[in-house]
Design a protein around this motif. Structure first.
Motif, PDB file in Angstrom:
ATOM      1  N   UNK A 187       0.724  -1.241   0.046  1.00 36.97           N
ATOM      2  CA  UNK A 187       0.067   0.068  -0.134  1.00 36.97           C
ATOM      3  C   UNK A 187       0.937   1.263   0.016  1.00 36.97           C
ATOM      4  N   UNK A 188       2.129   1.129  -0.592  1.00 35.48           N
ATOM      5  CA  UNK A 188       3.109   2.231  -0.443  1.00 35.48           C
ATOM      6  C   UNK A 188       2.696   3.487  -1.195  1.00 35.48           C
ATOM      7  N   UNK A 189       2.015   3.292  -2.309  1.00 36.84           N
ATOM      8  CA  UNK A 189       1.514   4.465  -3.196  1.00 36.84           C
ATOM      9  C   UNK A 189       0.573   5.317  -2.175  1.00 36.84           C
ATOM     10  N   UNK A 190      -0.255   4.826  -1.668  1.00 36.85           N
ATOM     11  CA  UNK A 190      -1.504   5.377  -1.040  1.00 36.85           C
ATOM     12  C   UNK A 190      -0.907   6.099   0.307  1.00 36.85           C
ATOM     13  N   UNK A 191      -0.022   5.468   0.964  1.00 36.02           N
ATOM     14  CA  UNK A 191       0.654   5.851   2.347  1.00 36.02           C
ATOM     15  C   UNK A 191       1.540   6.946   1.998  1.00 36.02           C
ATOM     16  N   UNK A 192       2.048   6.843   0.778  1.00 31.78           N
ATOM     17  CA  UNK A 192       3.205   7.874   0.283  1.00 31.78           C
ATOM     18  C   UNK A 192       2.523   9.355   0.236  1.00 31.78           C
ATOM     19  N   UNK A 193       1.211   9.157  -0.541  1.00 31.14           N
ATOM     20  CA  UNK A 193       0.425  10.236  -0.603  1.00 31.14           C
ATOM     21  C   UNK A 193       0.344  11.067   0.490  1.00 31.14           C
ATOM     22  N   UNK A 194      -0.467  10.445   1.477  1.00 35.40           N
ATOM     23  CA  UNK A 194      -0.977  11.264   2.593  1.00 35.40           C
ATOM     24  C   UNK A 194       0.253  11.508   3.521  1.00 35.40           C
ATOM     25  N   UNK A 195       1.542  10.883   3.426  1.00 35.62           N
ATOM     26  CA  UNK A 195       2.655  11.183   4.121  1.00 35.62           C
ATOM     27  C   UNK A 195       3.601  12.301   3.501  1.00 35.62           C
ATOM     28  N   UNK A 196       3.223  12.773   2.424  1.00 35.33           N
ATOM     29  CA  UNK A 196       4.160  13.569   1.676  1.00 35.33           C
ATOM     30  C   UNK A 196       4.054  14.970   2.061  1.00 35.33           C
ATOM     31  N   UNK A 197       4.905  15.832   1.782  1.00 35.52           N
ATOM     32  CA  UNK A 197       5.194  17.267   2.146  1.00 35.52           C
ATOM     33  C   UNK A 197       3.912  18.108   1.732  1.00 35.52           C
ATOM     34  N   UNK A 198       3.446  17.925   0.529  1.00 38.04           N
ATOM     35  CA  UNK A 198       2.360  18.732  -0.272  1.00 38.04           C
ATOM     36  C   UNK A 198       1.157  18.547   0.712  1.00 38.04           C
ATOM     37  N   UNK A 199       0.740  17.414   1.121  1.00 37.65           N
ATOM     38  CA  UNK A 199      -0.239  17.223   2.028  1.00 37.65           C
ATOM     39  C   UNK A 199      -0.346  17.664   3.246  1.00 37.65           C
ATOM     40  N   UNK A 200       1.022  17.682   4.013  1.00 36.49           N
ATOM     41  CA  UNK A 200       1.403  18.576   5.238  1.00 36.49           C
ATOM     42  C   UNK A 200       0.954  19.934   4.955  1.00 36.49           C
ATOM     43  N   UNK A 201       1.518  20.316   4.070  1.00 31.57           N
ATOM     44  CA  UNK A 201       1.406  21.741   3.809  1.00 31.57           C
ATOM     45  C   UNK A 201      -0.133  22.271   3.514  1.00 31.57           C
ATOM     46  N   UNK A 202      -0.868  21.557   2.952  1.00 29.77           N
ATOM     47  CA  UNK A 202      -2.248  21.609   2.861  1.00 29.77           C
ATOM     48  C   UNK A 202      -2.919  21.581   4.282  1.00 29.77           C
TER      49      UNK A 202
END
Length: 256
Positions: A187-202
């Motif tokens: 499930x790495x692709x999904x986890x990476x989406x929510x753990x990335x910096x762009x989502x953190x900035x949002x």
């Protein structure tokens, strides 16, 4: 005409108590995050999240969760768009409008692609997914909050950003302990989406909107904001949990 100016002393007269200064109001997000400490801990350690992080979550459980998330995002996007309409300034309006589009197009596409590749669901089938009782309860709460003030709406919307970003960090940490890390994670692709910096900035931007809104509200409305945030956080917990319980709508019992 002359005007007499009487000097005014700024010192408190002897024997008179100095008036109490109002205490500084805590940032809304600080108080809200503290308020859900128990739910945050519960989410971090719940079986669904731990199994998702270490990769042991059964594919059918993840598929159920992801399908419901796609159904949820359809309504979440609508509420973001409604919040954008009543946002008090162009920056807030733009952020909420962009987030609405992202929820509807970008995130839903990720869900649709995974469900198509791993669960055999066509795009039309993903679009027709019926919300579970848990999903319907969560979106119903958000719609109810959106019928109130802008401040209450952004408070109710915030946990979807913030708890997901928080859980994303937890999942990245759990996945990183495995050999190969995210690269070898099912499930790495999904986890990476929510753990990335762009989502953190949002998430940081969504928190700023809530803090800005809270500066102008009455104590009663601030409490409504806190309650809306708290209830959304409970729904987040229940939403993750349904990945393992797979709740369905009941049918009338058959009379003997």
């Amino acid at each position: 005409m002359t005007t007499s100016v009487v000097p005014v002393s700024t010192e408190t007269p002897a024997g008179v108590a100095e008036p109490a200064r109002p205490a500084a109001v805590r940032p809304f997000t600080e108080e809200a995050w503290e308020r859900i400490a128990g739910w945050r801990d519960a989410v971090e350690h719940m079986p669904f999240v731990r199994a998702l992080g270490d990769g042991s979550l059964p594919a059918e459980s993840f598929a159920f969760y992801l399908a419901q998330d796609a159904a949820y995002l359809r309504e979440y996007s609508r509420i973001l768009a409604r919040a954008a309409q009543v946002a008090p300034d162009p920056a807030a309006q733009g952020f909420l409008a962009r987030s609405s589009v992202t929820a509807l197009e970008v995130e839903t596409a990720l869900h649709r692609d995974w469900l198509g590749a791993h669960a055999g669901l066509a795009a039309s089938e993903v679009a027709a997914i019926v919300p579970s009782p848990v999903t319907a309860a969560y979106t119903g709460h958000l719609h109810a909050a959106a019928s109130g003030s802008y401040a209450e709406t952004v408070a109710a919307l915030l946990p979807c950003f913030w708890l997901y970003a928080h859980v994303g960090s937890v999942l990245v940490d759990l996945a990183g302990r495995r050999p190969g890390g995210l690269a070898g994670h099912r499930y790495g692709a999904w986890i990476g989406t929510y753990g990335d910096e762009a989502f953190q900035e949002s998430t940081r931007q969504a928190r700023r909107l809530a803090d800005d809104a809270a500066r102008w509200v009455s104590p009663d409305e601030r409490e409504r904001m806190l309650r809306a945030f708290e209830i959304s956080s409970v729904h987040e917990y229940l939403f993750f949990e349904q990945g393992l319980t797979a709740p369905t709508w009941p049918t009338p019992p058959v009379r003997a």
